[in-house]
Design an enzyme around this catalytic site. Structure first.
Site, PDB file in Angstrom:
ATOM      1  N   HIS A 154       0.669  -1.140   0.008  1.00 25.53           N
ATOM      2  CA  HIS A 154      -0.003  -0.048  -0.030  1.00 25.53           C
ATOM      3  C   HIS A 154       0.942   1.312   0.065  1.00 25.53           C
ATOM      4  O   HIS A 154       0.030   2.379  -0.155  1.00 25.53           O
ATOM      5  CB  HIS A 154      -0.915   0.118   1.169  1.00 25.53           C
ATOM      6  CG  HIS A 154      -1.583  -1.037   1.160  1.00 25.53           C
ATOM      7  ND1 HIS A 154      -3.313  -0.610   0.704  1.00 25.53           N
ATOM      8  CD2 HIS A 154      -2.073  -2.287   1.238  1.00 25.53           C
ATOM      9  CE1 HIS A 154      -3.998  -1.869   0.667  1.00 25.53           C
ATOM     10  NE2 HIS A 154      -3.232  -2.882   1.070  1.00 25.53           N
ATOM     11  N   ASP A 357       3.443   9.458  -1.079  1.00 21.94           N
ATOM     12  CA  ASP A 357       2.439   8.712  -0.648  1.00 21.94           C
ATOM     13  C   ASP A 357       2.293   7.610  -1.640  1.00 21.94           C
ATOM     14  O   ASP A 357       2.298   7.703  -2.672  1.00 21.94           O
ATOM     15  CB  ASP A 357       1.240   9.524  -0.589  1.00 21.94           C
ATOM     16  CG  ASP A 357       0.346   9.046   0.434  1.00 21.94           C
ATOM     17  OD1 ASP A 357       0.269   8.042   0.860  1.00 21.94           O
ATOM     18  OD2 ASP A 357      -0.450  10.248   1.086  1.00 21.94           O
TER      19      ASP A 357
END
Ligand code: GDG
Length: 459
Positions: A154, A357
């Site tokens: 992730h 991110d």
């Protein structure tokens, strides 16, 4: 025997409805299709059981593994969140390399593999999530498990030069080699992993785009995670009082992030200050609300970022506030989900400016929450994985306060037609690649991935 999905993630949904993001997506997927979800128990125990605890949930089976306080310190706070998390987010300076943390990480993964053996069946499709469990497939292979095993990371895959700071970098590639499919968030991450593979002596990139790691072939692809657009919209409860009150003609600039040094919050505060300092008579007046609930508060780097933000918010309000107006409202308490969605709807500008991110779901939630007839504008970091799909946002360099400040001003003055056009493009993107697309596409690819016997382990 028919196929069964077995999901492993550090956190699992509890007995109450899940609180969003990944846990929500997996809960949805398992409730619809059945299967097994394995994750860590919410509380640590004095002596961990040597078996998984069965905790059935509505529509699927849930199994929990115990962690002791020492496991929590070494596996979770230590290696996972004080080595792998900073490494993957380009903050090698924050890595806290300790042999006992690394050993604790390996121990928990080995123990979990032992315990999973008791519940796994021959035709299970195994889907392992995130950096807490890089070695889990390797441990399962050592125990003779030949099922298809997929992994999804992730967070970003680390850059090649950062990997040099990891004493066990070649182990990382070896661990990856035990999976049949490795899913990453973005093309940037795929490129970084390919670079790491090129730098590793026992690996090669095949003409098919697959990786050969030792004797195994691994499929690799970007699967950008999405959100459940309709369910997020349903969370906008217009029946209650507005969660934020603004002065007349006052616009709202909104940010909501887990309090984390990767989210670029100090630079974002500086960016808002830049906007304040460069206002003129034509610039709309705006208040900036930042919600940043504390996470991983036991780790020193997270305490530091909190202190920095408190100091900055105080200084900016002191310099620019008036007796009846504070330019920044900074809150470190979590907000309920319906209020997050409603506040996004009220906001004229969404600030999503991480320094790096994996994806960033807030960017997608902000778009989902808008009124298509009068939408707010998303200001998005070029360094979020989401930027690869969302270039109709105002993209900024998150390190540069003048770009953030300039984008806030642009966003507040963008003509309605352009706001609508940008929003329509963004909305079409997040609707077509939503969370259901993500789980479906990943699992289709995992089913198709070639089963290659682990020769070294079975010979
Ligand atoms: C990792 C990766 C990747 C935040 N504050 C509150 C609140 N939130 C919710 C947001 C959003 C979620 O938490 C955060 O998701 P992100 O994607 O932004 O970030 P990470 O937690 O770092 O997640 C990331 C993600 O995994 C999924 O793959 O996108 O790149 O780092 O849903 O809305 N929710 C509520 N109150 C808050 O105060 N209710």
């Amino acid at each position: 025997m028919s196929e069964r999905l077995v999901v492993v993630s550090n956190r699992v949904a509890g007995d109450r409805p899940p609180a969003g993001g990944l846990v929500f997506a997996l809960h949805d997927c398992l409730t619809a299709n059945g299967g097994v979800w394995i994750g860590s128990a919410a509380e640590t125990v004095a002596s961990p059981a040597d078996k998984l605890h069965h905790a059935p949930a509505q529509g699927y089976d849930r199994y929990l593994f115990d962690l002791s306080q020492i496991d929590h310190d070494r596996f979770y706070l230590g290696y996972s969140n004080s080595v792998l998390w900073p490494l993957c987010h380009g903050r090698t300076d924050l890595m806290d390399l300790r042999e006992d943390h690394f050993n604790g990480y390996l121990d928990v993964n080995a123990r979990l593999a032992d315990q999973m053996k008791d519940v796994l069946q021959q035709d299970d499709l195994i889907w392992i999530h995130d950096y807490h469990f890089f070695p889990l497939a390797r441990e399962l292979r050592k125990r003779g498990i030949t099922n298809r095993i997929g992994f999804f990371l992730h967070i970003p895959f680390p850059a090649g030069h950062d990997l040099l700071a990891l004493s066990h970098a070649s182990d990382l590639i070896d661990w990856i080699g035990a999976y049949d499919l490795v899913g990453l968030q973005s093309e940037r991450d795929v490129a970084q992993l390919l670079q790491a593979v090129r730098d590793h002596p026992e690996t090669e990139i095949l003409r098919t785009g697959q990786l050969r790691v030792g004797d195994r072939v691994v499929n690799l692809r970007a699967f950008p995670i999405g959100i459940d657009v309709n369910s997020f919209r349903d969370d906008i409860d217009m029946s209650t009082d507005a969660p934020v009150h603004l002065g007349q003609d006052e616009k709202l600039v909104f940010g909501v992030d887990r309090l984390d040094y990767s989210k670029g919050l100090p630079q974002r505060f500086d960016g808002f200050e830049h906007y304040l300092e460069h206002r003129d008579a034509d610039t709309p007046s705006a208040t900036f609300l930042q919600v940043a609930p504390i996470s991983r508060g036991e780790v020193a780097a997270y305490q530091d970022i909190r202190a920095t933000l408190e100091q900055k918010a105080g200084a900016i309000n002191g310099a620019h506030g008036t007796p009846d107006w504070m330019p920044i409202r900074y809150i470190s308490q979590p907000m309920v989900r319906a209020s997050v969605a409603r506040t996004m709807r009220l906001a004229s500008v969404g600030l999503v400016t991480p320094l790096i991110d994996g994806m960033n779901l807030v960017a997608k939630e902000f778009v989902a929450a808008q009124d298509p007839e009068d939408p707010g504008v998303l200001v998005l970091s070029k360094l979020a994985g989401a930027a690869e799909q969302m270039d109709a946002a105002l993209l900024v360099n998150p390190y540069d306060p003048s770009q953030i400040g300039g984008a806030i001003r642009t966003a507040l003055t963008l003509p309605l037609e352009e706001r609508r056009a940008r929003h329509a493009t963004l909305l079409a993107g997040i609707e077509s690649q939503d969370i259901h697309w993500w789980t479906r596409t990943y699992l289709e690819n995992l089913r198709r991935s070639q089963m290659v016997p682990d020769v070294r382990m079975t010979a």
